[in-house]
Design an enzyme around this catalytic site. Structure first.
Site, PDB file in Angstrom:
ATOM      1  N   ARG A  73       0.848  -1.214   0.000  1.00  0.00           N
ATOM      2  CA  ARG A  73       0.000   0.000   0.000  1.00  0.00           C
ATOM      3  C   ARG A  73       0.873   1.250   0.000  1.00  0.00           C
ATOM      4  O   ARG A  73       0.561   2.237  -0.637  1.00  0.00           O
ATOM      5  CB  ARG A  73      -0.958  -0.018   1.195  1.00  0.00           C
ATOM      6  N   TRP A  83      -1.095  -3.280   8.327  1.00  0.00           N
ATOM      7  CA  TRP A  83      -1.538  -2.896   6.988  1.00  0.00           C
ATOM      8  C   TRP A  83      -1.275  -1.402   6.831  1.00  0.00           C
ATOM      9  O   TRP A  83      -1.465  -0.623   7.771  1.00  0.00           O
ATOM     10  CB  TRP A  83      -3.026  -3.220   6.806  1.00  0.00           C
ATOM     11  N   TYR A 124      -4.161  -6.343  14.923  1.00  0.00           N
ATOM     12  CA  TYR A 124      -4.112  -5.451  13.758  1.00  0.00           C
ATOM     13  C   TYR A 124      -3.630  -4.067  14.180  1.00  0.00           C
ATOM     14  O   TYR A 124      -4.388  -3.258  14.701  1.00  0.00           O
ATOM     15  CB  TYR A 124      -5.486  -5.407  13.065  1.00  0.00           C
ATOM     16  N   HIS A 145      -6.825  -9.698  -4.559  1.00  0.00           N
ATOM     17  CA  HIS A 145      -5.902  -8.577  -4.283  1.00  0.00           C
ATOM     18  C   HIS A 145      -4.845  -8.493  -5.386  1.00  0.00           C
ATOM     19  O   HIS A 145      -3.674  -8.205  -5.100  1.00  0.00           O
ATOM     20  CB  HIS A 145      -5.221  -8.758  -2.923  1.00  0.00           C
ATOM     21  N   GLU A 202     -10.122 -12.612   1.029  1.00  0.00           N
ATOM     22  CA  GLU A 202     -11.048 -11.634   0.458  1.00  0.00           C
ATOM     23  C   GLU A 202     -11.220 -11.744  -1.063  1.00  0.00           C
ATOM     24  O   GLU A 202     -11.315 -10.727  -1.746  1.00  0.00           O
ATOM     25  CB  GLU A 202     -10.599 -10.213   0.836  1.00  0.00           C
ATOM     26  N   GLU A 229      -2.477   1.023   4.505  1.00  0.00           N
ATOM     27  CA  GLU A 229      -3.303   1.923   3.682  1.00  0.00           C
ATOM     28  C   GLU A 229      -3.190   3.388   4.117  1.00  0.00           C
ATOM     29  O   GLU A 229      -3.136   4.288   3.287  1.00  0.00           O
ATOM     30  CB  GLU A 229      -4.789   1.521   3.748  1.00  0.00           C
ATOM     31  N   ASP A 233      -0.067  -6.533  -3.807  1.00  0.00           N
ATOM     32  CA  ASP A 233      -1.470  -6.150  -3.603  1.00  0.00           C
ATOM     33  C   ASP A 233      -1.812  -5.159  -4.697  1.00  0.00           C
ATOM     34  O   ASP A 233      -0.926  -4.708  -5.441  1.00  0.00           O
ATOM     35  CB  ASP A 233      -1.677  -5.527  -2.203  1.00  0.00           C
ATOM     36  N   TRP A 277      -7.214 -14.584  10.950  1.00  0.00           N
ATOM     37  CA  TRP A 277      -7.320 -13.119  11.113  1.00  0.00           C
ATOM     38  C   TRP A 277      -8.745 -12.669  11.395  1.00  0.00           C
ATOM     39  O   TRP A 277      -8.962 -11.686  12.071  1.00  0.00           O
ATOM     40  CB  TRP A 277      -6.749 -12.402   9.886  1.00  0.00           C
ATOM     41  N   ASP A 319      -2.934  -1.560  12.499  1.00  0.00           N
ATOM     42  CA  ASP A 319      -3.376  -0.390  11.733  1.00  0.00           C
ATOM     43  C   ASP A 319      -4.496   0.351  12.466  1.00  0.00           C
ATOM     44  O   ASP A 319      -4.897   1.435  12.046  1.00  0.00           O
ATOM     45  CB  ASP A 319      -3.800  -0.754  10.292  1.00  0.00           C
TER      46      ASP A 319
HETATM   47  C1  ACM Z   1      -6.669  -9.493   5.777  1.00  0.00           C
HETATM   48  O1  ACM Z   1      -6.709  -8.662   6.694  1.00  0.00           O
HETATM   49  N1  ACM Z   1      -7.369  -9.292   4.677  1.00  0.00           N
HETATM   50  C2  ACM Z   1      -5.888 -10.706   5.885  1.00  0.00           C
END
Ligand code: ACM
Length: 686
Positions: free
Chosen positions: A161, A464, A414, A267, A323, A466, A190, A389, A416
């Site tokens: 990201r 993550w 997480y 992704h 996802e 983003e 990604d 997760w 983030d």
């Molecule tokens: C994830 O947070 N999509 C693994």
């Protein structure tokens, strides 16, 4: 000599010991060691203190290099010294230690001796020594017997990201290994950019690694265009294969395994724009998922993984798997042919067909497959390990089927999420994960039977990126929370104590700052939302709440059910904390509270929160009314509010103050122009 013995189970007193001379000795090591036995006496480092490493050559070099790079300076001895020395010795067996990563450290006034059965064990003993020696250069005499709770102690960095260069990654490995973490998982691919050179597919790095906007948010909310490498204003980057070799070597010197993640089947917008023939419709900028019907997809993925395996010695290769929208598969001819031919009953099974094939490929090359918990859907590949997760259910399911799991549930792992009051922090994806919550995590669920515990391979924090465009910001999100995760991963629950850890973490933050890191300013932490830790007293507590037709709360955000708005408990900084009740039904909020008897009331109010990203908005209008019979209501207040989109997390009270007498109170809140959710936590009546 008076001896003070402290073992696991004496959490609060583990690290602070009153000595005969009545002064305090502290061991401020993170993660907390398993067993500490302190004696009177002190080892003092001086300019003549020597280092002697008795270990296989490769480990000896790594250990000496680690020490040379530290602020603790020792000279190298030419032969084993007797006194004024730090001695690291690899031994055949070590009593009291069962993990190959364990060690025993004995400190006397004459020497520090660290013994372990492996180079990794010596390395972890050395980290304990360095943490104790930093600053004063004095170590209390005694013995530490220590080993990790989990074999896998990880951190994931999202370098897609936003791209973070190899020097950044190395710097983080220095700190991660100092706190005894041993896995670094790199999310290399990604939609926002492909980050690893693959010789056979140059478009991945001369095109799919570059995009229009420097921030993910601008790019994602814009046209999501890629750019050619070298174009004016192209943002991005990637690791060359030489960079990767350098990072792998750097990791190995610190007993860290670098785990690459190559996302599939989803992704993958960047790949499918660079190589559109790998998508179902062959159109660039249209798809996120590979076409599973097309053999070319497998050729591509196997080619990529072949180069990846040549670079990364890791036993595990992460294939993502999360996802997948699978949007084009039901209408794709090739996907349909594949499903028919293989007897796959739905698109979940089509996804697991891909994962199974990739697992076979990895296994045939002596590697193992690791994937996010979606790889369970449609049937788990035979030897796969699952990263859980979406809560811990995926991990439990994998374990119950005899697979290994790595726990990394969003709620605790997480990074983030916001780590403090959102208005004191740069914009984050949402949520609230303070240091204390990371620390509170136990990766072994209470419901897991004892014989299955060994299948919990370990625990990992995921960052993550983003909303994290700079290295400084990235570090602020990592530290000090990763220290809490390190203690979750390494230390026995019997030696854990948050108050004690917090004091050690404050010291560690200072040490990190001195070393040039940018940790979150823990000493000025604001903490949870005011009022959310103490119940509020008011007239409606425990009274009956009736929800109007068309104003039901959303079952996923029930906050405990019908009494959530009158239980005295306020929500915290996130609507996801199970204390905020969410509404998405036709009418918004429309409830009547029965106070059971007529009484004077002076105020009625409720808080709402707004986080635009996930679609949580303030109400456009609130109406508060009262009644003595439950039939005829008199309006007390009608409050209009202009709902404006912003990047913040905001809270606002909508209330009435005055004098009236009533038995029933009705509280209504309606949606604004953007729809979405309304969230409120407590209707306070006084
Ligand atoms: C994830 O947070 N999509 C693994």
């Amino acid at each position: 000599m008076k001896k003070l013995i402290l073992w696991a189970g004496m959490a609060a007193s583990l690290l602070v010991v009153g000595c005969a001379e009545n002064h305090q000795k502290e061991i401020t090591v993170i993660p907390a060691p398993l067993g500490v036995e302190l004696q009177e006496g002190t080892f003092r480092l001086n300019a003549q203190t020597a280092l002697w490493v008795d270990a296989p050559q490769e480990d000896k070099q790594k250990l000496e290099a680690c020490l040379a790079a530290s602020p603790v300076k020792l000279s190298l001895a030419m032969q084993e010294p007797r006194d004024n020395a730090v001695i690291l010795k690899q031994v055949e067996t070590l009593s009291g230690v069962s993990s190959p990563e364990g060690y025993v450290m004995s400190v006397s006034s004459g020497q520090v001796k660290i013994e372990a059965t492996t180079g990794a064990g010596l390395f972890y003993g050395l980290q304990t020594f360095l943490q104790m020696a930093v600053g004063t250069g004095e170590l209390p005499a005694g013995t530490i017997v220590d080993e990790p709770r989990f074999a896998y102690r990880g951190m994931m960095l999202d370098v897609s990201r936003h791209f973070f260069d190899k020097e950044f990654v190395k710097k983080q490995m220095d700190a991660l290994s100092y706190y005894k973490l041993n896995r670094l998982h790199l999310h290399l691919t990604d939609a926002a950019g492909w980050r690893i050179e693959i010789k056979k597919y140059p478009r991945l790095t001369n095109f799919a690694a570059w995009r229009e906007s420097p921030t993910w948010k601008e790019w994602w909310n814009g046209n999501r265009q890629y750019k050619e490498e070298g174009d004016k204003d192209a943002y991005g980057g990637y690791y060359t294969q030489d960079d990767i070799r350098e990072l792998v070597a750097y990791a190995q010197e610190r007993y860290i395994t670098l785990i690459p993640e190559i996302e599939m089947p989803a992704h993958s917008e960047e790949v499918l724009t660079a190589y559109p023939e790998l998508s179902c419709t062959h159109e660039p900028y249209k798809q996120a998922d590979f076409c599973v019907g097309n053999e070319k997809t497998f050729e591509f993925l196997e080619d990529v993984l072949t180069e990846v395996m040549e670079l990364f010695p890791s036993e595990y290769i992460h294939v993502g798997g999360d996802e997948a929208g699978k949007a084009s598969w039901p209408t794709c001819k090739l996907c349909q042919v594949r499903m028919k031919k293989e007897g796959l009953k739905d698109v979940n099974e089509l996804q697991s067909y891909l994962i199974h094939r990739m697992e076979k490929f990895l296994n045939a090359h002596g590697r193992k497959l690791l994937g996010w918990d979606e790889i369970l859907e449609g049937g788990l590949a035979p030897n796969a390990t699952v990263m859980s997760w979406r809560g811990t259910e995926g991990g439990m399911k994998a374990i119950n089927a005899g697979h290994q799991a790595i726990m990394t549930p969003g709620e605790f792992c997480y990074f983030d999420s916001y780590q403090d009051a959102p208005d004191s922090q740069p914009e984050a994806i949402g949520g609230y994960l303070p240091l204390s919550k990371v620390y509170s995590y136990n990766p072994v669920p209470d419901t897991l039977s004892q014989d299955k515990v060994p299948l919990i391979y370990g625990v990992q924090a995921n960052l993550w990126a983003e909303y994290i465009p700079t290295p400084e910001h990235m570090e602020m999100m990592i530290y000090p929370r990763i220290l809490a995760l390190a203690e979750v991963a390494w230390s026995s629950p019997l030696v854990k104590d948050y108050g004690n850890f917090h004091a050690r973490a404050l010291k560690a933050v200072e040490e990190l700052q001195a070393k040039g890191y940018h940790p979150f300013d823990l000493k000025n932490e604001i903490g949870n939302r005011p009022g959310s830790d103490e119940p509020v007293e008011h007239l409606a507590i425990g009274k009956k709440v009736t929800y109007a037709e068309g104003a039901a709360y959303y079952p996923g955000y029930a906050a405990g059910g019908d009494d959530a708005l009158v239980n005295g408990i306020r929500g915290g900084w996130t609507y996801g904390d199970k204390l905020w009740q969410g509404f998405i039904d036709k009418k918004g909020v429309d409830v009547v509270i029965d106070l059971e008897e007529e009484m004077p009331i002076h105020s009625v109010g409720a808080d709402f929160m707004q986080v635009c990203g996930p679609g949580v908005f303030m109400p456009a209008e609130v109406i508060i009314s009262a009644s003595t019979d439950g039939e005829e209501f008199t309006e007390l207040a009608r409050i209009a509010h202009e709902v404006v989109k912003d990047d913040k997390v905001t809270f606002k009270n909508f209330g009435w103050e005055g004098e009236t007498t009533a038995r029933y109170v009705r509280y209504q809140a309606t949606y604004g122009p953007f729809g979405g959710f309304l969230f409120t936590d407590e209707i306070v009546i006084k």
